[in-house]
Enzyme design. Structure first.
Site, PDB file in Angstrom:
ATOM      1  N   ARG A   1      41.244  38.378  64.378  1.00  0.00           N
ATOM      2  CA  ARG A   1      42.189  38.191  65.489  1.00  0.00           C
ATOM      3  C   ARG A   1      42.404  39.503  66.244  1.00  0.00           C
ATOM      4  O   ARG A   1      42.524  39.507  67.474  1.00  0.00           O
ATOM      5  CB  ARG A   1      43.517  37.616  64.980  1.00  0.00           C
TER       6      ARG A   1
ATOM      7  N   LYS B   1      47.782  39.375  70.724  1.00  0.00           N
ATOM      8  CA  LYS B   1      48.882  39.967  69.948  1.00  0.00           C
ATOM      9  C   LYS B   1      49.023  41.419  70.408  1.00  0.00           C
ATOM     10  O   LYS B   1      48.536  42.351  69.769  1.00  0.00           O
ATOM     11  CB  LYS B   1      48.574  39.863  68.453  1.00  0.00           C
TER      12      LYS B   1
ATOM     13  N   GLU C   1      56.433  28.151  70.855  1.00  0.00           N
ATOM     14  CA  GLU C   1      56.535  28.697  69.493  1.00  0.00           C
ATOM     15  C   GLU C   1      57.882  29.397  69.373  1.00  0.00           C
ATOM     16  O   GLU C   1      58.704  29.334  70.291  1.00  0.00           O
ATOM     17  CB  GLU C   1      55.384  29.662  69.204  1.00  0.00           C
TER      18      GLU C   1
HETATM   19  N1  PXG Z   1      53.949  33.734  66.887  1.00  0.00           N
HETATM   20  C1  PXG Z   1      54.210  35.004  67.230  1.00  0.00           C
HETATM   21  C2  PXG Z   1      54.666  35.301  68.603  1.00  0.00           C
HETATM   22  C3  PXG Z   1      54.046  36.028  66.300  1.00  0.00           C
HETATM   23  O1  PXG Z   1      54.290  37.295  66.625  1.00  0.00           O
HETATM   24  C4  PXG Z   1      53.381  34.356  64.662  1.00  0.00           C
HETATM   25  C5  PXG Z   1      53.536  33.403  65.653  1.00  0.00           C
HETATM   26  C6  PXG Z   1      52.868  33.951  63.332  1.00  0.00           C
HETATM   27  O2  PXG Z   1      51.530  34.353  63.155  1.00  0.00           O
HETATM   28  P1  PXG Z   1      50.932  34.706  61.722  1.00  0.00           P
HETATM   29  O3  PXG Z   1      49.530  35.079  62.002  1.00  0.00           O
HETATM   30  O4  PXG Z   1      51.749  35.841  61.178  1.00  0.00           O
HETATM   31  O5  PXG Z   1      51.045  33.492  60.889  1.00  0.00           O
HETATM   32  C7  PXG Z   1      53.621  35.711  64.991  1.00  0.00           C
HETATM   33  C8  PXG Z   1      53.427  36.814  64.007  1.00  0.00           C
HETATM   34  C9  PXG Z   1      57.743  40.504  61.674  1.00  0.00           C
HETATM   35  C10 PXG Z   1      56.758  40.121  62.709  1.00  0.00           C
HETATM   36  O6  PXG Z   1      57.967  41.704  61.488  1.00  0.00           O
HETATM   37  C11 PXG Z   1      56.122  38.906  62.649  1.00  0.00           C
HETATM   38  C12 PXG Z   1      55.206  38.552  63.632  1.00  0.00           C
HETATM   39  C13 PXG Z   1      54.980  39.423  64.630  1.00  0.00           C
HETATM   40  C14 PXG Z   1      55.624  40.625  64.695  1.00  0.00           C
HETATM   41  C15 PXG Z   1      56.507  40.997  63.716  1.00  0.00           C
HETATM   42  O7  PXG Z   1      58.301  39.593  61.053  1.00  0.00           O
HETATM   43  N2  PXG Z   1      54.652  37.298  63.536  1.00  0.00           N
END
Ligand code: PXG
Length: 290
Positions: free
Chosen positions: A50, A149, A182
């Protein structure tokens, strides 16, 4: 704590980036949030994949190969004697001038921080979250695609502020058409009968790693998994709702905008997925120690 920056390790006080780094000046960069469980880095390959997709989308040439970045992550965990924790992998555009031009930045910086994880309190998992829809809509994919991201998280932060000001931990973000996209740092799912539904990427969802894992687990369990556009009406009338993310894992949602979802308690499908997800995180991943 030892922090990896461009091939060297620094103590917390000395781990610094330039004020001319475009990551700081413009949010010009990309990142990944990764977890380690029981001495293994969970879904590391998928996170690095990713990262490379995000890099391609912003025309950033990573200074390391896929294998070298995987090694930098694993080595940083080992250096910090980490067995369980949170890994933040950051790639900034690098040092440039005050102007926007990214081509002035000659070398991207790769940073790896391996730290303890701040978890939601266990009560949230037992009782389920009470969340709200917020006024800030998700970025248009024609403007800044939410699939990237990037270090530019103000869209999510504004929504998070609205959630916290409204007394909630998380916010549901709609897209400009009013479809569910989301949450600020999590993907959203609903259960309706034998169906598991989650918004498509085109609605403004991140290609979540946890989202992918949970969709696979649900299919194995015999559920029909689909990615249709969802409205708030669909959320209100769901049997169950939960969020997924590397940090939150799988967390039940029991109230949305003041409406009780399903029975108002974490449902059976959610509970089973939580258990299946835990057994996977505890039994797979890239080994940190031989
Ligand atoms: N949507 C967004 C906008 C995210 O930033 C997810 C979904 C979930 O994706 P994953 O790949 O983790 O299943 C994310 C990611 C934190 C933190 O510190 C978490 C994310 C991003 C930045 C910080 O909890 N989640």
């Amino acid at each position: 704590m030892k922090i990896y920056i461009d091939g060297k390790y620094y103590g917390e006080r000395d781990a610094k980036v330039s004020v001319f780094d475009h990551g700081l000046l413009y949010g010009d960069g990309i990142f990944e949030g990764i977890r380690a469980y029981n001495g293994r880095v969970f879904k590391l390959r998928e996170h690095i994949d990713r990262l490379f997709y995000s890099a391609k989308a912003i025309m950033l040439t990573l200074p390391l190969s896929h294998a070298e970045i995987m090694k930098a992550v694993v080595d940083t965990c080992r250096k910090n004697k980490l067995r369980n924790g949170y890994i933040r992998l950051i790639v900034t555009r690098g040092v440039g001038s005050l102007g926007l031009n990214p081509y002035r930045c000659k070398k991207p910086s790769v940073i790896v921080i391996a730290d303890k994880i701040q978890l939601y309190p266990p009560a949230f998992y037992q009782r389920g979250l009470d969340i709200i829809t917020v006024p800030t809509t998700r970025n248009l994919h024609s403007a800044l695609n939410p699939a990237i991201k990037s270090l530019n998280y103000l869209n999510n932060i504004l929504a998070k502020i609205e959630a916290i000001n409204g007394g909630c931990e998380e916010a549901i973000m709609l897209n400009s058409e009013g479809f569910v996209a989301e949450c600020t740092g999590d993907n959203i799912f609903i259960v309706k009968g034998d169906q598991l539904l989650t918004p498509p990427l085109s609605a403004g969802a991140l290609y979540g790693i946890t989202r992918q894992v949970v969709m696979g687990l649900a299919r194995e369990a015999g559920l029909t998994v689909a990615e249709p556009n969802l409205t708030r009406y669909d959320l209100f009338n769901a049997d169950e709702c939960f969020l997924t993310g590397t940090g939150a894992e799988v967390i039940p949602v029991v109230k949305i905008d003041g409406r009780v979802v399903g029975t108002g308690k974490p449902g059976p499908v959610t509970k089973r997925l939580v258990e299946q997800y835990h057994s996977l995180t505890n039994s797979s991943g890239e080994p940190i120690y031989d």
